[in-house]
Write a protein that holds these residues in place. Structure first.
Motif, PDB file in Angstrom:
ATOM      1  N   VAL A  51       7.202 -24.063  -2.866  1.00  0.00           N
ATOM      2  CA  VAL A  51       6.948 -23.222  -1.698  1.00  0.00           C
ATOM      3  C   VAL A  51       7.795 -21.955  -1.781  1.00  0.00           C
ATOM      4  CG1 VAL A  51       7.030 -23.083   0.825  1.00  0.00           C
ATOM      5  CG2 VAL A  51       6.415 -25.242  -0.292  1.00  0.00           C
ATOM      6  N   GLY A  52       7.154 -20.812  -1.588  1.00  0.00           N
ATOM      7  CA  GLY A  52       7.875 -19.553  -1.498  1.00  0.00           C
ATOM      8  C   GLY A  52       8.338 -19.307  -0.070  1.00  0.00           C
ATOM      9  N   TYR A  53       9.626 -19.041   0.099  1.00  0.00           N
ATOM     10  CA  TYR A  53      10.213 -18.796   1.424  1.00  0.00           C
ATOM     11  C   TYR A  53      10.617 -17.327   1.449  1.00  0.00           C
ATOM     12  CZ  TYR A  53      12.872 -20.016   5.650  1.00  0.00           C
ATOM     13  OH  TYR A  53      13.346 -20.112   6.937  1.00  0.00           O
ATOM     14  N   LEU A  54       9.806 -16.504   2.097  1.00  0.00           N
ATOM     15  CA  LEU A  54       9.888 -15.058   1.926  1.00  0.00           C
ATOM     16  C   LEU A  54      10.250 -14.348   3.215  1.00  0.00           C
ATOM     17  CD1 LEU A  54       6.589 -14.541  -0.122  1.00  0.00           C
ATOM     18  CD2 LEU A  54       8.842 -15.252  -0.950  1.00  0.00           C
ATOM     19  N   GLY A  55      10.885 -13.206   3.052  1.00  0.00           N
ATOM     20  CA  GLY A  55      11.218 -12.358   4.184  1.00  0.00           C
ATOM     21  C   GLY A  55      12.116 -11.224   3.740  1.00  0.00           C
ATOM     22  N   PRO A  56      12.234 -10.181   4.562  1.00  0.00           N
ATOM     23  CA  PRO A  56      13.122  -9.063   4.204  1.00  0.00           C
ATOM     24  C   PRO A  56      14.575  -9.484   4.299  1.00  0.00           C
ATOM     25  CG  PRO A  56      12.275  -8.794   6.421  1.00  0.00           C
ATOM     26  CD  PRO A  56      11.571  -9.983   5.853  1.00  0.00           C
ATOM     27  N   ASN A  57      15.477  -8.612   3.832  1.00  0.00           N
ATOM     28  CA  ASN A  57      16.909  -8.881   3.959  1.00  0.00           C
ATOM     29  C   ASN A  57      17.266  -9.078   5.432  1.00  0.00           C
ATOM     30  OD1 ASN A  57      17.411  -8.628   1.205  1.00  0.00           O
ATOM     31  ND2 ASN A  57      17.739  -6.421   1.345  1.00  0.00           N
ATOM     32  N   TYR A 246      -5.240 -10.739   5.748  1.00  0.00           N
ATOM     33  CA  TYR A 246      -4.466  -9.532   6.057  1.00  0.00           C
ATOM     34  C   TYR A 246      -4.593  -8.413   5.025  1.00  0.00           C
ATOM     35  CZ  TYR A 246      -2.112 -12.461   9.508  1.00  0.00           C
ATOM     36  OH  TYR A 246      -1.834 -13.292  10.561  1.00  0.00           O
ATOM     37  N   ALA A 247      -5.376  -8.629   3.990  1.00  0.00           N
ATOM     38  CA  ALA A 247      -5.433  -7.629   2.921  1.00  0.00           C
ATOM     39  C   ALA A 247      -6.069  -6.335   3.398  1.00  0.00           C
ATOM     40  CB  ALA A 247      -6.209  -8.183   1.735  1.00  0.00           C
ATOM     41  N   PRO A 248      -5.530  -5.199   2.938  1.00  0.00           N
ATOM     42  CA  PRO A 248      -6.213  -3.933   3.186  1.00  0.00           C
ATOM     43  C   PRO A 248      -7.494  -3.882   2.360  1.00  0.00           C
ATOM     44  CG  PRO A 248      -4.364  -3.616   1.690  1.00  0.00           C
ATOM     45  CD  PRO A 248      -4.299  -5.034   2.149  1.00  0.00           C
ATOM     46  N   PRO A 249      -8.410  -2.984   2.682  1.00  0.00           N
ATOM     47  CA  PRO A 249      -9.663  -2.909   1.918  1.00  0.00           C
ATOM     48  C   PRO A 249      -9.408  -2.567   0.451  1.00  0.00           C
ATOM     49  CG  PRO A 249      -9.802  -1.648   3.966  1.00  0.00           C
ATOM     50  CD  PRO A 249      -8.369  -2.022   3.797  1.00  0.00           C
ATOM     51  N   ARG A 250     -10.310  -3.033  -0.400  1.00  0.00           N
ATOM     52  CA  ARG A 250     -10.251  -2.604  -1.796  1.00  0.00           C
ATOM     53  C   ARG A 250     -10.511  -1.097  -1.856  1.00  0.00           C
ATOM     54  NH1 ARG A 250     -14.347  -5.743  -5.262  1.00  0.00           N
ATOM     55  NH2 ARG A 250     -15.694  -5.178  -3.528  1.00  0.00           N
ATOM     56  N   ARG A 251      -9.998  -0.481  -2.937  1.00  0.00           N
ATOM     57  CA  ARG A 251     -10.177   0.966  -3.079  1.00  0.00           C
ATOM     58  C   ARG A 251     -10.895   1.284  -4.382  1.00  0.00           C
ATOM     59  NH1 ARG A 251      -5.430   4.865  -2.008  1.00  0.00           N
ATOM     60  NH2 ARG A 251      -4.779   4.103  -4.053  1.00  0.00           N
ATOM     61  N   PRO A 288      -6.403  -5.630  -3.507  1.00  0.00           N
ATOM     62  CA  PRO A 288      -5.152  -5.866  -2.759  1.00  0.00           C
ATOM     63  C   PRO A 288      -4.367  -7.007  -3.381  1.00  0.00           C
ATOM     64  CG  PRO A 288      -7.043  -6.741  -1.561  1.00  0.00           C
ATOM     65  CD  PRO A 288      -7.591  -5.960  -2.723  1.00  0.00           C
ATOM     66  N   ASP A 289      -3.045  -6.869  -3.421  1.00  0.00           N
ATOM     67  CA  ASP A 289      -2.200  -7.931  -3.957  1.00  0.00           C
ATOM     68  C   ASP A 289      -1.264  -8.440  -2.871  1.00  0.00           C
ATOM     69  OD1 ASP A 289      -0.371  -5.897  -3.661  1.00  0.00           O
ATOM     70  OD2 ASP A 289      -0.018  -5.623  -5.804  1.00  0.00           O
ATOM     71  N   LEU A 290      -0.482  -9.460  -3.215  1.00  0.00           N
ATOM     72  CA  LEU A 290       0.395 -10.080  -2.226  1.00  0.00           C
ATOM     73  C   LEU A 290       1.404  -9.089  -1.675  1.00  0.00           C
ATOM     74  CD1 LEU A 290       1.245 -12.672  -0.776  1.00  0.00           C
ATOM     75  CD2 LEU A 290       2.689 -13.205  -2.752  1.00  0.00           C
ATOM     76  N   GLU A 291       1.933  -8.231  -2.540  1.00  0.00           N
ATOM     77  CA  GLU A 291       2.950  -7.277  -2.085  1.00  0.00           C
ATOM     78  C   GLU A 291       2.393  -6.338  -1.028  1.00  0.00           C
ATOM     79  OE1 GLU A 291       6.185  -4.075  -3.881  1.00  0.00           O
ATOM     80  OE2 GLU A 291       4.907  -5.225  -5.230  1.00  0.00           O
ATOM     81  N   SER A 292       1.178  -5.817  -1.248  1.00  0.00           N
ATOM     82  CA  SER A 292       0.599  -4.895  -0.273  1.00  0.00           C
ATOM     83  C   SER A 292       0.307  -5.593   1.044  1.00  0.00           C
ATOM     84  CB  SER A 292      -0.681  -4.274  -0.844  1.00  0.00           C
ATOM     85  OG  SER A 292      -1.687  -5.263  -1.040  1.00  0.00           O
ATOM     86  N   VAL A 293      -0.085  -6.870   0.974  1.00  0.00           N
ATOM     87  CA  VAL A 293      -0.358  -7.638   2.193  1.00  0.00           C
ATOM     88  C   VAL A 293       0.916  -7.845   2.996  1.00  0.00           C
ATOM     89  CG1 VAL A 293      -1.051  -9.905   3.056  1.00  0.00           C
ATOM     90  CG2 VAL A 293      -2.394  -8.789   1.274  1.00  0.00           C
ATOM     91  N   ILE A 294       1.992  -8.253   2.338  1.00  0.00           N
ATOM     92  CA  ILE A 294       3.258  -8.519   3.038  1.00  0.00           C
ATOM     93  C   ILE A 294       3.832  -7.221   3.620  1.00  0.00           C
ATOM     94  CG2 ILE A 294       5.647  -9.235   2.694  1.00  0.00           C
ATOM     95  CD1 ILE A 294       4.612 -11.448   0.897  1.00  0.00           C
ATOM     96  N   LYS A 295       3.729  -6.129   2.889  1.00  0.00           N
ATOM     97  CA  LYS A 295       4.182  -4.850   3.424  1.00  0.00           C
ATOM     98  C   LYS A 295       3.409  -4.505   4.702  1.00  0.00           C
ATOM     99  CE  LYS A 295       5.727  -2.526  -0.815  1.00  0.00           C
ATOM    100  NZ  LYS A 295       5.402  -1.452  -1.801  1.00  0.00           N
ATOM    101  N   ARG A 296       2.120  -4.798   4.685  1.00  0.00           N
ATOM    102  CA  ARG A 296       1.281  -4.488   5.851  1.00  0.00           C
ATOM    103  C   ARG A 296       1.683  -5.335   7.056  1.00  0.00           C
ATOM    104  NH1 ARG A 296      -5.338  -4.336   5.771  1.00  0.00           N
ATOM    105  NH2 ARG A 296      -5.577  -2.869   7.499  1.00  0.00           N
TER     106      ARG A 296
END
Length: 300
Positions: A51-57, A246-251, A288-296
């Motif tokens: 399990v990935g346990y994620l969050g900002p600092n 939560y993904a932004p649209p493909r471009r 869209p990738d995981l990083e862009s989703v989490i940033k959003r």
């Protein structure tokens, strides 16, 4: 394997005062400032999950791990690790978990790596035949032979991290906590660490909780993530479901003679008309990738 229910950790510190008598007032005051690092989180992790346990600092990730290991006592809530309460049964809990902190080593700085591993074996009462078997497996999986006799202080960051992983799993605990295990590593060292985690999980049904800012680690290792911010759980579920929701649209990126142009692939976009407006050299679609989703999510 891990049960967390309404877990909360509040840190208190005396309020400080300035001025001529500030130090005395600070010493004698009964006023406190409080900071809630973990705020009523709940989750369960089954045997064998990664399990990935994620969050900002500052989100509360490391505080949670410290409560799971028994280093910190919660302010309130329930934690059980392999049926034990970590801070009440610290010795028994320590034998059932392995921990790797990417920023801090558990190895002895001036000793050769092999001596650090032998000390770990002695501390955890690993029988000699089991130690030899486990050490051989670590040597094969992590490629330790080239630097087993090198003092830890002379190891590269990647070598030290492989040594820390070996020390954490030498006594074969059923649970492994990894806090930024690939921070600062080069591409080859990261790949070696990831392959070790996959093999350890597959071979021994080891349960892994991974905290990291490197989302490539998460995508390579985890099927489930727990996303927290300001001490609260924002999401708990599969990566694919998160990206889908939560993904932004493909471009569509059009590389033309007059430069590159990006267009969101949303309903109503007239692609033929768009393409006719350019002298096209190349086309690409950005998924869209995981990083862009989490940033959003964090920007919302």
């Amino acid at each position: 394997m891990i049960r967390v229910e309404r877990l909360t950790k509040v840190f208190r510190r005396p309020r400080t005062f300035t001025g001529p008598l500030g130090a005395i007032r600070t010493l004698l005051t009964r006023q406190y400032d409080e900071r809630t690092a973990v705020d009523g989180i709940s989750f369960d992790i089954a045997e064998g999950e990664v399990v990935g346990y994620l969050g900002p600092n500052g989100a509360g990730k490391s505080t949670t791990v410290k409560m799971l290991t028994g280093i910190l006592t919660p302010t309130s809530g329930v934690v059980e690790v392999a049926g034990r309460v970590p801070w009440r049964e610290r010795n028994a809990n320590a034998r059932s978990v392995g921990v790797v902190f990417g920023q801090r080593s558990q190895l002895w700085w001036d000793l050769p790596l092999i001596e650090s591993l032998r000390l770990v074996g002695d501390l955890y009462d690993v029988p000699a035949p089991r130690f030899a078997s486990s050490l051989k497996r670590m040597r094969d999986l992590l490629g330790l032979d080239d630097f087993l006799d090198t003092p830890v202080r002379q190891l590269s960051l990647g070598q030290r991290m492989r040594g820390d992983l070996a020390a954490a799993m030498l006594y074969e605990p059923p649970i492994l906590y990894l806090d930024e295990p690939t921070v600062g590593l080069d591409v080859l060292a990261k790949q070696a660490v990831r392959e070790f985690i996959v093999d350890t999980n597959r071979a021994g049904r080891t349960t892994v909780l991974l905290t990291t800012h490197d989302l490539a680690d998460v995508e390579a290792l985890c099927k489930r993530i727990i996303l927290i911010d300001k001490g609260k759980v924002l999401y708990d579920g599969g990566i694919d479901a998160l990206v889908s929701a939560y993904a932004p649209p493909r471009r569509l990126v059009v590389h033309a003679d007059d430069g590159s142009h990006a267009y969101e692939l949303t309903e109503g976009l007239e692609v033929p008309d768009l393409l006719a407006a350019h002298t096209i050299r190349d086309l690409s679609i950005e998924e869209p990738d995981l990083e862009s989703v989490i940033k959003r999510i964090y920007a919302a």
